[in-house]
Write a protein that holds these residues in place. Structure first.
Motif, short mmCIF file in Angstrom:
data_model
loop_
_atom_site.label_atom_id
_atom_site.label_comp_id
_atom_site.label_asym_id
_atom_site.label_seq_id
_atom_site.Cartn_x
_atom_site.Cartn_y
_atom_site.Cartn_z
N THR A 183 0.83 -1.20 0.00
CA THR A 183 0.00 0.00 0.00
C THR A 183 0.87 1.26 0.00
OG1 THR A 183 -1.74 -1.19 1.19
CG2 THR A 183 -1.84 1.21 1.22
N ALA A 184 1.96 1.23 0.77
CA ALA A 184 2.85 2.39 0.82
C ALA A 184 3.54 2.61 -0.53
CB ALA A 184 3.89 2.19 1.92
N PRO A 193 -0.11 -2.73 -8.04
CA PRO A 193 -0.19 -3.52 -6.80
C PRO A 193 0.61 -4.82 -6.85
CG PRO A 193 -2.35 -2.69 -7.42
CD PRO A 193 -1.44 -2.35 -8.56
N ALA A 194 0.48 -5.60 -7.93
CA ALA A 194 1.19 -6.87 -8.00
C ALA A 194 2.71 -6.67 -8.02
CB ALA A 194 0.74 -7.66 -9.22
N ALA A 195 3.18 -5.68 -8.77
CA ALA A 195 4.62 -5.40 -8.80
C ALA A 195 5.11 -4.93 -7.44
CB ALA A 195 4.92 -4.35 -9.87
N SER A 196 4.33 -4.10 -6.75
CA SER A 196 4.71 -3.59 -5.43
C SER A 196 4.81 -4.72 -4.42
CB SER A 196 3.68 -2.56 -4.96
OG SER A 196 3.55 -1.50 -5.87
N LEU A 197 3.79 -5.56 -4.39
CA LEU A 197 3.76 -6.64 -3.40
C LEU A 197 4.84 -7.68 -3.71
CD1 LEU A 197 2.42 -7.84 -0.93
CD2 LEU A 197 0.65 -8.82 -2.40
N ALA A 198 5.03 -8.00 -4.99
CA ALA A 198 6.05 -8.98 -5.36
C ALA A 198 7.44 -8.48 -5.04
CB ALA A 198 5.94 -9.31 -6.85
N ASP A 214 14.44 -2.44 4.74
CA ASP A 214 13.64 -1.34 5.31
C ASP A 214 14.18 0.02 4.89
OD1 ASP A 214 12.07 -3.23 6.53
OD2 ASP A 214 13.04 -3.06 8.49
N ASP A 215 15.50 0.15 4.89
CA ASP A 215 16.13 1.41 4.48
C ASP A 215 15.85 1.70 3.01
OD1 ASP A 215 17.63 3.71 4.52
OD2 ASP A 215 19.56 2.69 4.37
N PHE A 216 15.94 0.67 2.19
CA PHE A 216 15.70 0.82 0.75
C PHE A 216 14.27 1.29 0.48
CE2 PHE A 216 13.89 -1.30 -3.03
CZ PHE A 216 14.61 -0.67 -4.03
N PHE A 217 13.31 0.62 1.07
CA PHE A 217 11.91 0.97 0.80
C PHE A 217 11.54 2.31 1.42
CE2 PHE A 217 11.46 -3.71 0.11
CZ PHE A 217 11.00 -3.63 -1.19
N ARG A 218 12.16 2.66 2.54
CA ARG A 218 11.86 3.94 3.16
C ARG A 218 12.22 5.09 2.21
NH1 ARG A 218 15.02 3.42 7.16
NH2 ARG A 218 13.58 2.11 8.34
N ARG A 247 -1.23 0.49 -18.30
CA ARG A 247 -2.15 -0.62 -18.50
C ARG A 247 -1.53 -1.63 -19.45
NH1 ARG A 247 -8.11 2.29 -19.20
NH2 ARG A 247 -8.11 3.36 -17.17
N GLY A 248 -2.13 -2.81 -19.46
CA GLY A 248 -1.61 -3.87 -20.32
C GLY A 248 -1.20 -5.07 -19.49
N ASN A 249 -1.15 -6.23 -20.14
CA ASN A 249 -0.88 -7.45 -19.40
C ASN A 249 0.59 -7.72 -19.15
OD1 ASN A 249 -0.31 -7.95 -22.07
ND2 ASN A 249 -1.95 -9.44 -22.37
N THR A 250 1.47 -6.76 -19.47
CA THR A 250 2.89 -6.91 -19.12
C THR A 250 3.35 -5.83 -18.15
OG1 THR A 250 3.62 -5.58 -21.01
CG2 THR A 250 3.44 -7.97 -21.36
N VAL A 251 2.46 -4.94 -17.73
CA VAL A 251 2.87 -3.80 -16.90
C VAL A 251 3.43 -4.27 -15.56
CG1 VAL A 251 1.99 -1.84 -15.58
CG2 VAL A 251 1.43 -2.07 -18.00
N SER A 252 2.79 -5.24 -14.91
CA SER A 252 3.27 -5.70 -13.61
C SER A 252 4.66 -6.32 -13.73
CB SER A 252 2.29 -6.71 -13.00
OG SER A 252 1.08 -6.08 -12.64
N SER A 253 4.89 -7.12 -14.77
CA SER A 253 6.21 -7.72 -14.97
C SER A 253 7.26 -6.65 -15.27
CB SER A 253 6.15 -8.73 -16.12
OG SER A 253 5.19 -9.73 -15.89
N LEU A 254 6.89 -5.68 -16.11
CA LEU A 254 7.81 -4.58 -16.42
C LEU A 254 8.20 -3.81 -15.17
CD1 LEU A 254 9.15 -2.46 -18.33
CD2 LEU A 254 6.90 -1.41 -18.54
N GLN A 255 7.22 -3.47 -14.36
CA GLN A 255 7.51 -2.68 -13.16
C GLN A 255 8.27 -3.50 -12.12
OE1 GLN A 255 4.01 -0.74 -11.64
NE2 GLN A 255 3.61 0.35 -13.56
#
Length: 335
Positions: A183-184, A193-198, A214-218, A247-255
């Motif tokens: 979420t952050a 969302p999928a790229a962030s969580l993965a 933690d330092d990296f994500f902060r 948008r598109g079905n490769t955006v999560s993999s790209l990100q």
């Protein structure tokens, strides 16, 4: 049975549970092809997915979906399950209805298909089920296909709902623990969302250091006090670019590829002049904190290394390869 002789008010035959062997399934499908009682084209990819469920133990023989046969003994519903029985070479139990009139097929499959997110709700996942199901698929592709299939081709890999549930329970059951970080990232970086969580999951799982993660994500989320040479500052500029693919079905993999490259450069003190992730690059392996590996990437440098490339189709050059919603074959932002 003749369809014209059956009144619309006549009672339909009752279902009976039967064991269908591969030989019996082949006979029913042969009659289906012979008499043309099922106009639907058989999707062999879907049949193979069902066969995987049958072989892995994910298939439930007490599935209430009926195997519907007409008076010819042909399948007007259930041909993919029959093909899966043949592929898996295992007898299966089905509810079977025989001598159904052909017109009953007009009202079959009218219900809304259940999604993997719905299936996860049945095993106790209460929040963000859609995001979790998408991430389970992405993580499975990362763990299994990363070295074999170029990431733009991941969009063609499909898993059944039963497989998504099985992967979640056996391998990624702690994924909900990273939902706050997802979420952050969505709010601070504007990543999918999928790229962030993965990314959050993989960096903590494979990065080797919770404190470094933690330092990296902060810094990645807030962007505060980042030097312009910091890879996190560079990738944040990419995600803040209005022209980036959304948008598109490769955006999560790209990100995901962009975020993992950012971690690898940051943890190895590398620099990045431009954020990019090309279609012929391998999905990055997460570099562990304290690893002796150190690399510095500048514009075009990694593209010159054949060891990090995936082969493209012989009919498509690297320049012809395209990511949906992009004008070039490189995800990038210039300063």
């Amino acid at each position: 049975m003749n369809d014209e002789s059956m009144s619309s008010s006549a009672p339909l035959p009752l279902p009976v549970r039967e064991i269908v062997t591969p030989a019996a399934a082949a006979e029913i499908l042969e009659k289906t092809r012979l008499y043309g009682c099922n106009p639907r084209k058989l999707d062999s990819s879907h049949a193979r997915r069902l066969a995987r469920d049958m072989c892995s133990g994910s298939w439930d023989d007490y599935n209430p979906d009926v195997l519907s046969l007409c008076g010819h003994g042909a399948a007007i519903q259930g041909q993919h399950r029959l093909e899966a029985v043949i592929i898996s070479k295992t007898p299966r139990s089905f509810l079977v209805v025989r001598d159904l009139p052909h017109q009953t097929a007009t009202t079959m499959d009218c219900g809304k298909a259940r999604s993997a997110a719905t299936a996860l709700s049945l095993v106790g996942v209460e929040r963000h089920r859609k995001d979790i199901s998408s991430t389970v698929r992405l993580l499975r592709l990362y763990d299994v296909e990363r070295k074999n299939v170029a990431w733009p081709a991941w969009r063609s890999v499909v898993y059944t709902n039963a497989e998504i549930v099985r992967f979640f329970q056996s391998e990624y059951s702690d994924l909900p623990d990273f939902l706050p970080l997802m979420t952050a990232l969505k709010s601070g970086v504007y990543s999918a969302p999928a790229a962030s969580l993965a990314c959050a999951y993989l960096v903590h799982r494979d990065g080797g250091s919770t404190s470094h993660a933690d330092d990296f994500f902060r810094g990645l989320i807030s962007g505060a006090h980042l030097d312009t040479a910091d890879p996190r500052w560079v990738v944040r500029r990419y995600f803040q670019n209005p022209a980036r693919p959304r948008r598109g079905n490769t955006v999560s993999s790209l990100q995901l590829g962009l975020l993992l490259k950012t971690w690898n450069l940051w943890i190895s003190h590398g620099v990045w002049e431009m954020a990019y992730f090309r279609p012929n690059e391998r999905m990055p392996e997460v570099v562990r904190a304290g690893s002796a590996r150190r690399f510095t990437e500048v514009q075009h440098e990694s593209a010159d290394s054949d060891c990090n490339k995936m082969p493209l189709s012989p009919r498509r050059t690297a320049r012809q390869a395209r990511v949906p919603d992009q004008n070039t074959n490189t995800a990038q932002v210039r300063f």
